[in-house]
Structure formats: structure tokens, C-alpha cells
Design a protein around this motif. Sequence first.
Motif, PDB file in Angstrom:
ATOM      1  N   GLU A  96       0.760  -1.201  -0.099  1.00 18.48           N
ATOM      2  CA  GLU A  96       0.120  -0.150  -0.016  1.00 18.48           C
ATOM      3  C   GLU A  96       0.816   1.317   0.086  1.00 18.48           C
ATOM      4  OE1 GLU A  96      -3.909   1.819   2.375  1.00 18.48           O
ATOM      5  OE2 GLU A  96      -2.638   0.295   3.377  1.00 18.48           O
ATOM      6  N   GLY A  97       0.778   2.137  -0.888  1.00 23.77           N
ATOM      7  CA  GLY A  97       1.306   3.355  -1.100  1.00 23.77           C
ATOM      8  C   GLY A  97       2.477   3.333  -1.983  1.00 23.77           C
ATOM      9  N   SER A  98       2.844   2.132  -2.482  1.00 24.62           N
ATOM     10  CA  SER A  98       4.067   2.286  -3.463  1.00 24.62           C
ATOM     11  C   SER A  98       3.539   2.896  -4.689  1.00 24.62           C
ATOM     12  CB  SER A  98       4.492   0.549  -3.629  1.00 24.62           C
ATOM     13  OG  SER A  98       4.966   0.057  -2.372  1.00 24.62           O
ATOM     14  N   PRO A  99       4.620   3.505  -5.227  1.00 20.63           N
ATOM     15  CA  PRO A  99       4.177   3.739  -6.653  1.00 20.63           C
ATOM     16  C   PRO A  99       4.202   2.232  -7.440  1.00 20.63           C
ATOM     17  CG  PRO A  99       5.922   5.143  -5.782  1.00 20.63           C
ATOM     18  CD  PRO A  99       5.806   3.972  -4.790  1.00 20.63           C
ATOM     19  N   CYS A 100       3.026   2.255  -8.201  1.00 15.63           N
ATOM     20  CA  CYS A 100       2.856   1.144  -9.131  1.00 15.63           C
ATOM     21  C   CYS A 100       2.983   1.210 -10.666  1.00 15.63           C
ATOM     22  CB  CYS A 100       1.816   0.230  -8.254  1.00 15.63           C
ATOM     23  SG  CYS A 100       0.277   0.963  -8.703  1.00 15.63           S
ATOM     24  N   TRP A 101       2.607   2.638 -10.960  1.00 13.80           N
ATOM     25  CA  TRP A 101       2.674   2.655 -12.405  1.00 13.80           C
ATOM     26  C   TRP A 101       2.725   4.058 -12.791  1.00 13.80           C
ATOM     27  CZ3 TRP A 101       2.941  -0.401 -16.048  1.00 13.80           C
ATOM     28  CH2 TRP A 101       2.365  -0.180 -17.258  1.00 13.80           C
ATOM     29  N   ALA A 102       3.048   4.230 -13.886  1.00 17.13           N
ATOM     30  CA  ALA A 102       3.189   5.831 -14.469  1.00 17.13           C
ATOM     31  C   ALA A 102       2.890   5.877 -15.947  1.00 17.13           C
ATOM     32  CB  ALA A 102       4.787   6.251 -14.450  1.00 17.13           C
ATOM     33  N   ASP A 103       2.219   7.078 -16.253  1.00 19.22           N
ATOM     34  CA  ASP A 103       1.581   7.237 -17.696  1.00 19.22           C
ATOM     35  C   ASP A 103       1.858   8.781 -17.916  1.00 19.22           C
ATOM     36  OD1 ASP A 103      -0.425   8.385 -16.063  1.00 19.22           O
ATOM     37  OD2 ASP A 103      -1.645   6.440 -16.198  1.00 19.22           O
ATOM     38  N   ALA A 104       1.852   9.040 -19.309  1.00 16.46           N
ATOM     39  CA  ALA A 104       2.178  10.238 -19.764  1.00 16.46           C
ATOM     40  C   ALA A 104       0.919  10.447 -20.690  1.00 16.46           C
ATOM     41  CB  ALA A 104       3.392  10.212 -20.682  1.00 16.46           C
ATOM     42  N   THR A 105       0.219  11.649 -20.546  1.00 11.40           N
ATOM     43  CA  THR A 105      -0.875  12.037 -21.435  1.00 11.40           C
ATOM     44  C   THR A 105      -0.253  13.040 -22.723  1.00 11.40           C
ATOM     45  OG1 THR A 105      -2.373  11.856 -19.442  1.00 11.40           O
ATOM     46  CG2 THR A 105      -3.231  13.335 -21.413  1.00 11.40           C
ATOM     47  N   LEU A 106      -0.317  12.633 -23.524  1.00  5.92           N
ATOM     48  CA  LEU A 106       0.268  13.296 -24.774  1.00  5.92           C
ATOM     49  C   LEU A 106      -0.888  13.704 -25.918  1.00  5.92           C
ATOM     50  CD1 LEU A 106       3.369  10.970 -25.221  1.00  5.92           C
ATOM     51  CD2 LEU A 106       3.204  13.179 -23.822  1.00  5.92           C
ATOM     52  N   PRO A 107      -0.353  14.647 -26.841  1.00  3.99           N
ATOM     53  CA  PRO A 107      -1.321  14.873 -27.988  1.00  3.99           C
ATOM     54  C   PRO A 107      -1.241  14.090 -28.821  1.00  3.99           C
ATOM     55  CG  PRO A 107       0.633  16.620 -27.703  1.00  3.99           C
ATOM     56  CD  PRO A 107       0.591  15.605 -26.548  1.00  3.99           C
ATOM     57  N   ASP A 108       0.189  13.416 -28.989  1.00  6.21           N
ATOM     58  CA  ASP A 108       0.481  12.488 -30.337  1.00  6.21           C
ATOM     59  C   ASP A 108       1.370  11.003 -29.667  1.00  6.21           C
ATOM     60  OD1 ASP A 108       1.680  11.121 -32.515  1.00  6.21           O
ATOM     61  OD2 ASP A 108       2.232  13.311 -33.586  1.00  6.21           O
ATOM     62  N   LEU A 109       0.574  10.178 -29.927  1.00  4.52           N
ATOM     63  CA  LEU A 109       1.059   8.953 -29.382  1.00  4.52           C
ATOM     64  C   LEU A 109       2.138   8.212 -30.173  1.00  4.52           C
ATOM     65  CD1 LEU A 109      -1.994   6.634 -28.544  1.00  4.52           C
ATOM     66  CD2 LEU A 109      -0.315   7.725 -26.760  1.00  4.52           C
ATOM     67  N   ARG A 110       2.150   8.640 -31.347  1.00  2.00           N
ATOM     68  CA  ARG A 110       3.113   8.019 -32.287  1.00  2.00           C
ATOM     69  C   ARG A 110       4.634   8.734 -32.231  1.00  2.00           C
ATOM     70  NH1 ARG A 110      -0.580   5.344 -33.083  1.00  2.00           N
ATOM     71  NH2 ARG A 110       0.070   4.506 -31.268  1.00  2.00           N
TER      72      ARG A 110
END
Length: 308
Positions: free
Chosen positions: A6-20
Amino acid sequence: MDVFAEGSPCWADATLPDLRAGERFYGELFGWTFTEGGAGTDAGTAFPRHSRALLDGKPVAALVAKRDGRMPTVWGVHLASPDLTETVTKIQRAGGTVLTGPAGVSDAGRSAVVADPDGAVFAVWQGGTRPGFGATDVPGAFCWTEVYVRDAAAADAFYPAVFGYELQDPPFDAGDFKAWTLPGSGRQVAGRALVGDVLPAEMPPHFLVYFRVGDVDDALRTVRRQGGRVLVERQEIPGATFAVVVDNQGAAFAVMDGESGGDGESGGEGAGVAAEAADARGADARGADAGGRAAEAPSTPTTSADGA
């Protein structure tokens, strides 16, 4: 890596305009390959505008296409919860805000996007078939995160109340910085720093995500070649070197080299990163387009709702 405390960072993601464009940038920088979301893919129909990043076949992050151009271009972090409903209740009782969710994402898990009392946005993830990172603290993978806040007292009350963190001072003069350790184990998983002392005062409270690299100088050359920018030039800290950069679409993150924890666990020598280089980073950041893309920290919900 199937279970996250509990409380461990378990994922990260970036929100971007251009996936490619994001795939090209991070593929060269970290050696990632990608599995796209959508019907007929192993990412599933729950993630139609989503690229899942793999390192040696293990999930390490995700790139998410903006649904709306007004959304910020940012990296976000997910913190693990064994019971999302209970964690959300704790967040509300401690003065935080629930922005979206809780909601299930097929059988992958359950997610909520929340903000702390100072406005720093993060996600909480209760893993199902996708518990989270398949690898951490190796080159190309997540290794650390810090939250930047204006109200240290509020943050130091909020996060322990929600996740049970124990607050720890670094073993050197680090100013007003606290490391978060998991109760019982003493393992450091993240830290709390101050906006204003470290980064420009106009930046909103936010989380900064760190990725391990083999060599920071090599990483900075790749960032620049791929159209990104260096926000904070390489800084030496005990046992490691780090820098803060902006990708070719405006999402800020940090890269760090140095000794690995060796067990695939995130944390360790990352504690005190912000505090050790506070003066240098603050000066560099103020000189680097503080009002532009690099200062665009999370101010609206952003999550892949992936968890792995």
C-alpha cells in the motif's frame, strides 16, 4: 513483480497529444517497445487510445492520447491500494479531493484520480490482472517520484494519514524535504519537496516521475536529438546523477543514473534528490521557460487507468 505494498508507486503514464511521436521519443530514449490499445490487441478494448510501454517484454509505463486538447501534457504516477474504496474514503477524510472514480477497468483493476489538499494530482490503483510495473529501478524503468507542494505541513499530515507512510529526514542537510517510507519495512518509496524553494513558485503542486538510465549525459543527448529540452542540467547527489527534462511534446520527467537497488524495488538512493540539488534546480528551472511547456504540471485528471 505481482504485489505492491500500500502506497508504493505501481504505475506511471504520460498524457500526450501525439502517441506516435511519443513512441518514437521514448523508444529511442529508454529502449521501449509498445503494444497499442484497442480491439484485437492484448491491451484490450478498455484502452483504445493508449500505448503500453514494454522493456524486455515487461510493462513499465503507458502513453495515453489526450481526449481533449485542454488537458495538460504530463507524466502522472499511480499509488497502490489493496482496497480502493477504503483509500478513497481516507483521502476525503484527510482533506483530499476525488476527481474521477472509483471505477473498474474491465478485469485489469480499479482506479481513482485524486488530488491532495494542495492540488497535486495522482492516481490510486487497485490491481487486478494488471498489478502494475513489471520492472523498476533498472535502466529504462521507473525508479523514484517526488511530490512538490506549497504547504509542507498539510502534505506531511495527508499522505501518512492515507497510506501510513513514516516520514524520514535524509542523512544529510536537505532543508525541508521528507522521504516517505513504508511502515514496518522502512523502505523509501517517494519524497515530498517544496515548490518555490526548488521549482518556480508559479508552478502548481505536482508529482515528478524519475526513470533510471545507464548514463545521464547519454540520455540528455538523446533527449535533445529527439526534440526535447533539458529543464535542469545534470546534478550530482550522493551515489547518483540526475537531470530534469521535457519530452518533445512538453511532458516533464527526470532521469537518474547511479547504483541500482538490485532487487527491482523502487526507492533507495532517490531520497533527498530534490533537497540535495534544491538551489541548483531552482536556479536552472527559473531560467527555463517557467511559464511554458515545462511548467505544465498536472492540474486536471490524467491517467491511463491501466496499472500495468
